[in-house]
Design a protein around this motif. Sequence first.
Motif, PDB file in Angstrom:
ATOM      1  N   ALA A 103       0.841  -1.202   0.000  1.00 32.71           N
ATOM      2  CA  ALA A 103       0.000   0.000   0.000  1.00 32.71           C
ATOM      3  C   ALA A 103       0.879   1.257   0.000  1.00 32.71           C
ATOM      4  N   ARG A 104       1.964   1.228   0.743  1.00 35.22           N
ATOM      5  CA  ARG A 104       2.864   2.395   0.805  1.00 35.22           C
ATOM      6  C   ARG A 104       3.528   2.635  -0.541  1.00 35.22           C
ATOM      7  N   LEU A 105       3.977   1.551  -1.175  1.00 37.94           N
ATOM      8  CA  LEU A 105       4.644   1.707  -2.466  1.00 37.94           C
ATOM      9  C   LEU A 105       3.650   2.217  -3.510  1.00 37.94           C
ATOM     10  N   ALA A 106       2.416   1.729  -3.431  1.00 37.44           N
ATOM     11  CA  ALA A 106       1.383   2.205  -4.369  1.00 37.44           C
ATOM     12  C   ALA A 106       1.141   3.696  -4.149  1.00 37.44           C
ATOM     13  N   ALA A 107       1.037   4.089  -2.873  1.00 38.37           N
ATOM     14  CA  ALA A 107       0.769   5.497  -2.559  1.00 38.37           C
ATOM     15  C   ALA A 107       1.915   6.388  -3.036  1.00 38.37           C
ATOM     16  N   ALA A 108       3.129   5.835  -3.064  1.00 33.83           N
ATOM     17  CA  ALA A 108       4.289   6.615  -3.522  1.00 33.83           C
ATOM     18  C   ALA A 108       4.375   6.616  -5.057  1.00 33.83           C
ATOM     19  N   GLY A 109       3.416   5.960  -5.716  1.00 30.59           N
ATOM     20  CA  GLY A 109       3.406   5.938  -7.190  1.00 30.59           C
ATOM     21  C   GLY A 109       4.459   5.016  -7.774  1.00 30.59           C
ATOM     22  N   VAL A 110       4.902   4.056  -6.962  1.00 28.52           N
ATOM     23  CA  VAL A 110       5.990   3.174  -7.379  1.00 28.52           C
ATOM     24  C   VAL A 110       5.409   1.878  -7.961  1.00 28.52           C
ATOM     25  N   THR A 111       6.021   1.393  -9.030  1.00 22.94           N
ATOM     26  CA  THR A 111       5.643   0.082  -9.570  1.00 22.94           C
ATOM     27  C   THR A 111       6.441  -0.966  -8.809  1.00 22.94           C
ATOM     28  N   ALA A 112       5.777  -1.722  -7.955  1.00 26.15           N
ATOM     29  CA  ALA A 112       6.460  -2.723  -7.129  1.00 26.15           C
ATOM     30  C   ALA A 112       6.357  -4.082  -7.809  1.00 26.15           C
ATOM     31  N   ILE A 113       7.507  -4.732  -7.975  1.00 29.21           N
ATOM     32  CA  ILE A 113       7.558  -6.028  -8.672  1.00 29.21           C
ATOM     33  C   ILE A 113       8.235  -7.018  -7.734  1.00 29.21           C
ATOM     34  N   SER A 114       7.522  -8.083  -7.384  1.00 24.65           N
ATOM     35  CA  SER A 114       8.025  -8.974  -6.346  1.00 24.65           C
ATOM     36  C   SER A 114       8.419 -10.335  -6.923  1.00 24.65           C
ATOM     37  N   LEU A 115       9.704 -10.651  -6.792  1.00 25.27           N
ATOM     38  CA  LEU A 115      10.191 -11.916  -7.367  1.00 25.27           C
ATOM     39  C   LEU A 115       9.631 -13.139  -6.658  1.00 25.27           C
ATOM     40  N   ASP A 116       9.181 -12.962  -5.409  1.00 24.45           N
ATOM     41  CA  ASP A 116       8.651 -14.131  -4.709  1.00 24.45           C
ATOM     42  C   ASP A 116       7.231 -14.473  -5.166  1.00 24.45           C
ATOM     43  N   LEU A 117       6.680 -13.704  -6.116  1.00 23.64           N
ATOM     44  CA  LEU A 117       5.338 -14.007  -6.622  1.00 23.64           C
ATOM     45  C   LEU A 117       5.368 -14.607  -8.034  1.00 23.64           C
ATOM     46  N   ILE A 118       6.556 -14.896  -8.527  1.00 28.54           N
ATOM     47  CA  ILE A 118       6.648 -15.440  -9.898  1.00 28.54           C
ATOM     48  C   ILE A 118       5.885 -16.758 -10.010  1.00 28.54           C
ATOM     49  N   PRO A 119       5.048 -16.920 -11.034  1.00 23.69           N
ATOM     50  CA  PRO A 119       4.368 -18.206 -11.221  1.00 23.69           C
ATOM     51  C   PRO A 119       5.426 -19.280 -11.486  1.00 23.69           C
ATOM     52  N   ARG A 120       5.541 -20.266 -10.585  1.00 21.66           N
ATOM     53  CA  ARG A 120       6.717 -21.142 -10.611  1.00 21.66           C
ATOM     54  C   ARG A 120       6.551 -22.391 -11.460  1.00 21.66           C
ATOM     55  N   MET A 128      13.872 -17.311 -13.642  1.00 21.20           N
ATOM     56  CA  MET A 128      13.520 -16.125 -12.836  1.00 21.20           C
ATOM     57  C   MET A 128      13.160 -16.520 -11.409  1.00 21.20           C
ATOM     58  N   ASP A 129      13.156 -17.815 -11.116  1.00 21.34           N
ATOM     59  CA  ASP A 129      12.571 -18.319  -9.868  1.00 21.34           C
ATOM     60  C   ASP A 129      13.546 -18.177  -8.688  1.00 21.34           C
ATOM     61  N   ALA A 130      13.492 -17.009  -8.076  1.00 17.39           N
ATOM     62  CA  ALA A 130      14.417 -16.722  -6.966  1.00 17.39           C
ATOM     63  C   ALA A 130      14.082 -17.550  -5.722  1.00 17.39           C
ATOM     64  N   LEU A 131      12.805 -17.873  -5.530  1.00 13.39           N
ATOM     65  CA  LEU A 131      12.469 -18.709  -4.365  1.00 13.39           C
ATOM     66  C   LEU A 131      13.193 -20.046  -4.475  1.00 13.39           C
ATOM     67  N   SER A 132      13.195 -20.623  -5.681  1.00 14.25           N
ATOM     68  CA  SER A 132      13.868 -21.917  -5.851  1.00 14.25           C
ATOM     69  C   SER A 132      15.379 -21.777  -5.725  1.00 14.25           C
TER      70      SER A 132
END
Length: 391
Positions: A103-120, A128-132
Motif C-alpha cells: 500500500a505504501r509503495l502504491a501510494a508513492a506511485g511506485v511500480t512494485a515487482i516482487s520476485l517471490d510471486l513469480i508463477p513457478r 527467474m525463480d528466486a524462491l527456488s
Amino acid sequence: MKVAVIKEAAPGERRVALVPEAVAKLRAAGVEVLVESGAGDGAWFADGAYAEAGASIFSGAEAAEADAILMVGRPDEQAISRLRPGQAVLGMLAPLADPALAARLAAAGVTAISLDLIPRTLSRTQTMDALSSQANIAGYKAAVLAAATFGRFFPLLITAAGTARPAKMLVLGAGVAGLQAIGTARRLGAVVTAYDVRPGTKAEVESLGATFLELTAVGPAAGDGGYARALTEDERQAQQDGLTAHIARHDVVITTAQVPGRRPPVLVNADALKSMAAGSVVIDMGASDLGGNVEGSRPGETVITENGITVVGAGSLPSTMPAAASTMYARNISALLLYMVKDGALAIDLSDEIHAGVVVSHDGHVIHPALTAPAEPDSAGGTARVDGAAD
Ligand code: NAD
C-alpha cells in the motif's frame, strides 16, 4: 533504461541483487547499471569489479535517476523515502506477509515487482525463480550446518579406533530446500528419511536414496500451484502425534515446511524435542519472526534445550552463502527484468501471466489479486492471505 542496485539494509543481509557478471550481461542488452558503493561488499564483490563490468558506482541519492531499483529484499524507510513516482522497484518484497508495504509503495506511485510471486510452474519462469534458487542454497547449507553442529559423524566410518554408525536424519518438508538438504546429507553419508504432506514428493525423495515416511493418520494435503494447503486443527494434531515417535528416533531433524502466505506450521513441538536423545540437532529453516516449524526456536539464534538438543533457528541461510546466493539471484532478477523490458523501457502488460503474477502496485494502486482479495482467517490464530496466493 537505467537500473540501480542499492545496498541491502536488512540486518545480517549480505546478498546483493546483481553481481559483476550480470552487470556485463545487462550492459550488453542495452541496460545502463548504477551500483551503490559497497553494495557488493558483503558478498565479496568490490566496487572495482562492478566498474570493470561497466557499472557506474554512486553514493547517496543518485538512484533517483534510475528507472528501476534492483534489490534482494524489501526497501527500508530510507530507501522508500528516496523512491520517486513512476520508478519501479524489483525485489523479494514478500507483500503477502506485509500488505502495508504494498500500500505504501502504491501510494508513492511506485511500480512494485516482487520476485517471490513469480508463477513457478511455467517452464519459462525457471530462470527467474528466486524462491527456488535461494531454497536450493538454504537446503544445502542446512545439511552442512547440521553436519558441523552434530557431535558425531554423518557417514559410516570403520576405523582402528572403532566403528561409527551413520547419522540418522529426518527432513520434514520435501520441497526445493528439503530435497537439496536430502541430497547433500546423502552425499555426506547420512541415512535420510523425509516426510511431506504432498504425496507427489514420495517419488522425488526416493529418487535421492532416502526413505519416505508415510503418516497414515494425515491425508494428502496438496494445495494450489504445487504448494501444500494448510492442515485443519485435527490434521495438525494427528500429524504431531504421528511425527513425535519418528523424531525421537533421529539424530538430526531439518524442517523446511512452508504454506504460502501463512505462518509456518509447527512440526516439532516441545514434547517431540523432549523425546530426542542428548546431542541431537534440529535445524529450523522455517524460523522467522512469524514463528517456525520448531517450538521454541529463535530466528538467527542457536538454543540448547534442557535435555541437550541443539535447535538452530536457520530461517535466513542464503545470506550465509552470499556469493553463491547473489550470483543465482542476479540471474533470476536479470531474466525477469529483461523479460519485462520492451524497446528500452519497462512495459507492464497485465495480460501477460508473468507480469500479472509479479506486479504488486502500478499507477498508484495495489493491483495484485492476492492483495486485493479479502484475507482468510489463519486457523493457527492470525490472519493470512489465501493459499496459493503466490501463484
Ligand atoms: P514451500 O517452501 O512452500 O514448502 C516447503 C515444503 O513444505 C513443501 O514441499 C510443502 O509441501 C511442505 N509442507 C507444508 N506444510 C507441511 C506440513 N504441515 N507437513 C509437512 N510438510 C509440509 O515449497 P517450495 O519448496 O517453495 O515448493 C513447493 C513446490 O512448488 C515444489 O515442490 C513444486 O511442486 C512447486 N514448484 C514447481 C516448480 C516448477 O514447476 N518449475 C518450481 C518450483 C516449485
